[in-house]
Design a protein around this motif. Structure first.
Motif, PDB file in Angstrom:
ATOM      1  N   GLU A 275      68.163  22.175  -1.133  1.00 15.06           N
ATOM      2  CA  GLU A 275      69.526  22.153  -0.578  1.00 15.06           C
ATOM      3  C   GLU A 275      69.531  22.572   0.888  1.00 15.06           C
ATOM      4  OE1 GLU A 275      72.950  23.334  -2.677  1.00 15.06           O
ATOM      5  OE2 GLU A 275      72.029  22.984  -4.638  1.00 15.06           O
ATOM      6  N   ASP A 276      68.616  23.455   1.269  1.00 20.64           N
ATOM      7  CA  ASP A 276      68.519  23.849   2.677  1.00 20.64           C
ATOM      8  C   ASP A 276      68.147  22.658   3.556  1.00 20.64           C
ATOM      9  OD1 ASP A 276      69.186  26.453   2.110  1.00 20.64           O
ATOM     10  OD2 ASP A 276      67.103  27.158   2.022  1.00 20.64           O
ATOM     11  N   ILE A 277      67.211  21.865   3.095  1.00 20.51           N
ATOM     12  CA  ILE A 277      66.818  20.673   3.853  1.00 20.51           C
ATOM     13  C   ILE A 277      67.965  19.678   3.888  1.00 20.51           C
ATOM     14  CG2 ILE A 277      65.268  18.670   3.869  1.00 20.51           C
ATOM     15  CD1 ILE A 277      63.063  20.578   2.843  1.00 20.51           C
ATOM     16  N   PHE A 278      68.663  19.531   2.748  1.00 17.39           N
ATOM     17  CA  PHE A 278      69.836  18.645   2.713  1.00 17.39           C
ATOM     18  C   PHE A 278      70.850  19.084   3.760  1.00 17.39           C
ATOM     19  CE2 PHE A 278      74.046  17.369   1.473  1.00 17.39           C
ATOM     20  CZ  PHE A 278      73.881  16.074   1.013  1.00 17.39           C
ATOM     21  N   GLN A 279      71.162  20.370   3.778  1.00 18.10           N
ATOM     22  CA  GLN A 279      72.149  20.890   4.724  1.00 18.10           C
ATOM     23  C   GLN A 279      71.680  20.708   6.164  1.00 18.10           C
ATOM     24  OE1 GLN A 279      74.039  24.432   3.572  1.00 18.10           O
ATOM     25  NE2 GLN A 279      75.241  24.583   5.424  1.00 18.10           N
ATOM     26  N   HIS A 280      70.408  20.881   6.409  1.00 16.76           N
ATOM     27  CA  HIS A 280      69.876  20.687   7.760  1.00 16.76           C
ATOM     28  C   HIS A 280      69.978  19.222   8.181  1.00 16.76           C
ATOM     29  CE1 HIS A 280      67.351  21.171  11.272  1.00 16.76           C
ATOM     30  NE2 HIS A 280      66.607  20.156  10.836  1.00 16.76           N
ATOM     31  N   ARG A 281      69.665  18.315   7.286  1.00 17.23           N
ATOM     32  CA  ARG A 281      69.666  16.885   7.633  1.00 17.23           C
ATOM     33  C   ARG A 281      71.061  16.286   7.748  1.00 17.23           C
ATOM     34  NH1 ARG A 281      64.462  14.818   4.137  1.00 17.23           N
ATOM     35  NH2 ARG A 281      62.949  15.792   5.519  1.00 17.23           N
ATOM     36  N   PHE A 282      71.983  16.758   6.928  1.00 21.72           N
ATOM     37  CA  PHE A 282      73.322  16.165   6.912  1.00 21.72           C
ATOM     38  C   PHE A 282      74.387  17.051   7.550  1.00 21.72           C
ATOM     39  CE2 PHE A 282      71.032  13.966   3.580  1.00 21.72           C
ATOM     40  CZ  PHE A 282      71.356  12.655   3.833  1.00 21.72           C
ATOM     41  N   ARG A 283      73.997  18.282   7.937  1.00 20.10           N
ATOM     42  CA  ARG A 283      74.914  19.231   8.577  1.00 20.10           C
ATOM     43  C   ARG A 283      76.112  19.558   7.680  1.00 20.10           C
ATOM     44  NH1 ARG A 283      71.104  17.544  11.470  1.00 20.10           N
ATOM     45  NH2 ARG A 283      71.036  17.611  13.725  1.00 20.10           N
ATOM     46  N   ILE A 284      75.883  19.563   6.377  1.00 22.61           N
ATOM     47  CA  ILE A 284      76.941  19.806   5.404  1.00 22.61           C
ATOM     48  C   ILE A 284      76.271  20.243   4.097  1.00 22.61           C
ATOM     49  CG2 ILE A 284      76.957  17.402   4.638  1.00 22.61           C
ATOM     50  CD1 ILE A 284      79.937  17.528   4.333  1.00 22.61           C
ATOM     51  N   SER A 285      76.935  21.094   3.331  1.00 24.32           N
ATOM     52  CA  SER A 285      76.354  21.508   2.046  1.00 24.32           C
ATOM     53  C   SER A 285      76.417  20.342   1.056  1.00 24.32           C
ATOM     54  CB  SER A 285      77.113  22.712   1.480  1.00 24.32           C
ATOM     55  OG  SER A 285      78.398  22.324   1.032  1.00 24.32           O
ATOM     56  N   LYS A 286      75.499  20.354   0.109  1.00 25.91           N
ATOM     57  CA  LYS A 286      75.475  19.283  -0.888  1.00 25.91           C
ATOM     58  C   LYS A 286      76.756  19.287  -1.717  1.00 25.91           C
ATOM     59  CE  LYS A 286      71.696  18.784  -3.331  1.00 25.91           C
ATOM     60  NZ  LYS A 286      70.693  18.753  -4.428  1.00 25.91           N
ATOM     61  N   ARG A 287      77.259  20.475  -2.028  1.00 28.61           N
ATOM     62  CA  ARG A 287      78.493  20.592  -2.808  1.00 28.61           C
ATOM     63  C   ARG A 287      79.671  19.943  -2.091  1.00 28.61           C
ATOM     64  NH1 ARG A 287      81.201  25.435  -2.474  1.00 28.61           N
ATOM     65  NH2 ARG A 287      83.238  25.053  -3.295  1.00 28.61           N
ATOM     66  N   LEU A 288      79.818  20.237  -0.793  1.00 27.10           N
ATOM     67  CA  LEU A 288      80.898  19.632  -0.017  1.00 27.10           C
ATOM     68  C   LEU A 288      80.677  18.125   0.136  1.00 27.10           C
ATOM     69  CD1 LEU A 288      83.475  19.847   1.613  1.00 27.10           C
ATOM     70  CD2 LEU A 288      82.090  20.529   3.596  1.00 27.10           C
ATOM     71  N   PHE A 289      79.439  17.715   0.333  1.00 28.31           N
ATOM     72  CA  PHE A 289      79.108  16.291   0.432  1.00 28.31           C
ATOM     73  C   PHE A 289      79.573  15.553  -0.821  1.00 28.31           C
ATOM     74  CE2 PHE A 289      76.375  12.685  -0.335  1.00 28.31           C
ATOM     75  CZ  PHE A 289      76.254  12.081   0.900  1.00 28.31           C
ATOM     76  N   LEU A 290      79.231  16.087  -1.997  1.00 34.01           N
ATOM     77  CA  LEU A 290      79.599  15.438  -3.251  1.00 34.01           C
ATOM     78  C   LEU A 290      81.115  15.442  -3.467  1.00 34.01           C
ATOM     79  CD1 LEU A 290      76.696  16.714  -5.517  1.00 34.01           C
ATOM     80  CD2 LEU A 290      77.043  14.395  -4.631  1.00 34.01           C
ATOM     81  N   LYS A 291      81.797  16.484  -3.000  1.00 30.63           N
ATOM     82  CA  LYS A 291      83.261  16.517  -3.067  1.00 30.63           C
ATOM     83  C   LYS A 291      83.857  15.405  -2.214  1.00 30.63           C
ATOM     84  CE  LYS A 291      87.450  18.506  -3.387  1.00 30.63           C
ATOM     85  NZ  LYS A 291      88.388  17.516  -3.856  1.00 30.63           N
ATOM     86  N   ILE A 292      83.321  15.231  -1.021  1.00 29.56           N
ATOM     87  CA  ILE A 292      83.804  14.167  -0.135  1.00 29.56           C
ATOM     88  C   ILE A 292      83.533  12.800  -0.747  1.00 29.56           C
ATOM     89  CG2 ILE A 292      83.443  13.059   2.107  1.00 29.56           C
ATOM     90  CD1 ILE A 292      82.976  15.905   3.245  1.00 29.56           C
ATOM     91  N   VAL A 293      82.353  12.607  -1.324  1.00 25.40           N
ATOM     92  CA  VAL A 293      82.035  11.334  -1.984  1.00 25.40           C
ATOM     93  C   VAL A 293      83.064  11.049  -3.078  1.00 25.40           C
ATOM     94  CG1 VAL A 293      80.380  10.122  -3.466  1.00 25.40           C
ATOM     95  CG2 VAL A 293      79.564  11.392  -1.483  1.00 25.40           C
ATOM     96  N   SER A 294      83.340  12.054  -3.881  1.00 26.05           N
ATOM     97  CA  SER A 294      84.305  11.894  -4.971  1.00 26.05           C
ATOM     98  C   SER A 294      85.701  11.559  -4.435  1.00 26.05           C
ATOM     99  CB  SER A 294      84.346  13.184  -5.801  1.00 26.05           C
ATOM    100  OG  SER A 294      85.343  13.119  -6.770  1.00 26.05           O
ATOM    101  N   ASP A 295      86.145  12.281  -3.415  1.00 29.00           N
ATOM    102  CA  ASP A 295      87.477  12.043  -2.843  1.00 29.00           C
ATOM    103  C   ASP A 295      87.583  10.664  -2.205  1.00 29.00           C
ATOM    104  OD1 ASP A 295      88.181  14.586  -3.648  1.00 29.00           O
ATOM    105  OD2 ASP A 295      88.129  15.457  -1.632  1.00 29.00           O
ATOM    106  N   VAL A 296      86.563  10.288  -1.475  1.00 34.12           N
ATOM    107  CA  VAL A 296      86.571   8.992  -0.792  1.00 34.12           C
ATOM    108  C   VAL A 296      86.571   7.860  -1.820  1.00 34.12           C
ATOM    109  CG1 VAL A 296      85.095   7.477   0.601  1.00 34.12           C
ATOM    110  CG2 VAL A 296      85.582   9.783   1.384  1.00 34.12           C
ATOM    111  N   GLU A 297      85.750   8.005  -2.843  1.00 31.81           N
ATOM    112  CA  GLU A 297      85.673   6.981  -3.887  1.00 31.81           C
ATOM    113  C   GLU A 297      86.999   6.849  -4.641  1.00 31.81           C
ATOM    114  OE1 GLU A 297      82.239   5.751  -7.054  1.00 31.81           O
ATOM    115  OE2 GLU A 297      82.795   7.863  -6.970  1.00 31.81           O
ATOM    116  N   ALA A 298      87.685   7.968  -4.858  1.00 28.18           N
ATOM    117  CA  ALA A 298      88.958   7.951  -5.574  1.00 28.18           C
ATOM    118  C   ALA A 298      90.098   7.385  -4.734  1.00 28.18           C
ATOM    119  CB  ALA A 298      89.305   9.365  -6.036  1.00 28.18           C
TER     120      ALA A 298
END
Length: 170
Positions: A48-71
């Motif tokens: 998750e640290d590498i994920f956050q470094h690469r995407f500048r966002i936590s995985k949890r928030l990323f998945l929340k955004i994916v869910s919201d955008v998809e909905a």
């Protein structure tokens, strides 16, 4: 005569693009499987640290955004393309957009990893920005309320052990 030549080039480009995309379904699947294995399976390749470094966002928030955008936008829902082939997943589309925004990468940099054309990657960014603004603007792109400011003061005092203003805003 010139119109005929222009039309021929136009249709030649369309045919070449279609031929490149004929292998698109299997490549899209490979791109999705790689993305899942790298970040989203139970035991991912990268932490998750590498994920956050690469995407500048936590995985949890990323998945929340994916869910919201998809909905909120059917463009992000996985569907068949006009030729009846399986399209990109919402994870691939949002990954493309957030990667471009977070790192300033260009649309064509997603070609090898996500197996996404430059045009599709650019569309992901446009739809993502429009959808995110539609979803989050009323709450997050507004002037802070007195309650918001009180929470900021509390967080600042808790973090820095100094009461008062959270610092210079200019």
């Amino acid at each position: 005569m010139i119109h005929t030549i222009v039309a021929l080039f136009f249709f030649q480009n369309l045919i070449e693009e279609a031929e490149l995309q004929d292998t698109g379904t299997s490549n899209r699947k490979v791109g999705h499987e790689t993305l899942m294995a790298d970040y989203f399976l139970e035991d991912p390749k990268y932490s998750e640290d590498i994920f956050q470094h690469r995407f500048r966002i936590s995985k949890r928030l990323f998945l929340k955004i994916v869910s919201d955008v998809e909905a909120n936008d059917s463009w992000f829902q996985e569907a068949l393309d006009p030729r009846g082939r399986k399209g990109f997943t919402s994870l691939q589309k949002v990954t493309s957009a957030i990667k471009q925004l977070a790192t300033g990468s260009t649309s064509d940099e997603n070609d090898e990893y996500l197996h996404m054309t430059e045009r599709t990657s650019h569309e992901c960014l446009e739809y993502f920005c429009d959808t995110v603004c539609k979803i989050y603007a009323p709450e997050f792109l507004r002037r802070p309320t007195s309650h918001d400011m009180a929470l900021l003061y509390e967080d600042h005092e808790e973090k820095h052990h100094l009461p008062g203003i959270p610092g210079s805003l200019d």
